[in-house]
Design a protein around this motif. Sequence first.
Motif, short mmCIF file in Angstrom:
data_model
loop_
_atom_site.label_atom_id
_atom_site.label_comp_id
_atom_site.label_asym_id
_atom_site.label_seq_id
_atom_site.Cartn_x
_atom_site.Cartn_y
_atom_site.Cartn_z
N GLU A 82 0.84 -1.20 0.00
CA GLU A 82 0.00 0.00 0.00
C GLU A 82 0.88 1.26 0.00
O GLU A 82 0.59 2.22 -0.71
CB GLU A 82 -0.90 -0.02 1.23
N HIS B 122 0.58 8.59 7.09
CA HIS B 122 -0.04 7.29 6.84
C HIS B 122 0.92 6.16 7.23
O HIS B 122 0.54 5.19 7.89
CB HIS B 122 -0.42 7.16 5.36
N HIS C 119 0.49 3.14 10.11
CA HIS C 119 0.77 1.72 9.88
C HIS C 119 1.79 1.19 10.89
O HIS C 119 1.63 0.09 11.43
CB HIS C 119 1.33 1.52 8.46
N HIS D 235 -9.73 2.05 9.57
CA HIS D 235 -8.57 2.52 8.82
C HIS D 235 -8.86 2.60 7.31
O HIS D 235 -8.53 3.58 6.65
CB HIS D 235 -7.35 1.63 9.09
N ASP E 277 -7.52 5.01 4.27
CA ASP E 277 -7.12 4.49 2.96
C ASP E 277 -7.95 5.10 1.82
O ASP E 277 -7.39 5.51 0.80
CB ASP E 277 -7.25 2.96 2.92
#
Length: 127
Positions: free
Chosen positions: A63, A76, A80, A115, A120
């Motif tokens: 991703e 981001h 994670h 999330h 996303d």
Amino acid sequence: MDITAIWRPEYSVGHQEIDAQHKYLFELWIMLNSIKDQQDNHLSLEQALLSLVDYVEIHFADEEKYLQAHPEFDRHRQIHAVFLAQCKTFTEQFQKGSLDTHTVVDFLRSWLIEHIVETDIRYFKEI
Ligand SMILES: [Fe+2]
């Protein structure tokens, strides 16, 4: 329970490969959820937890390749990293026998859905 019980069209980020990976994460979660009550089956529960965490790591790396161009990419990646650190703590606690499996299984489902929907989808829309 199968994937149709969890996955909804509004979870799509509009990227085929990432949507497929998100679906696979839910498949792994379903497997973990289905065996969480089997107290005598310690090994397969551990296996299911480790499989989910391992795949989360692979998925985040993929991703992040697609989201590098986003102006808030670092934020981001940080989200994670925090989640992965939390997952590592869970697996350590599990191995010590001090993990509340039900709480963690619920947390994992909520975190994944929130999330995808709150972070996303916005990132994929903005790149
Ligand atoms: Fe993400």
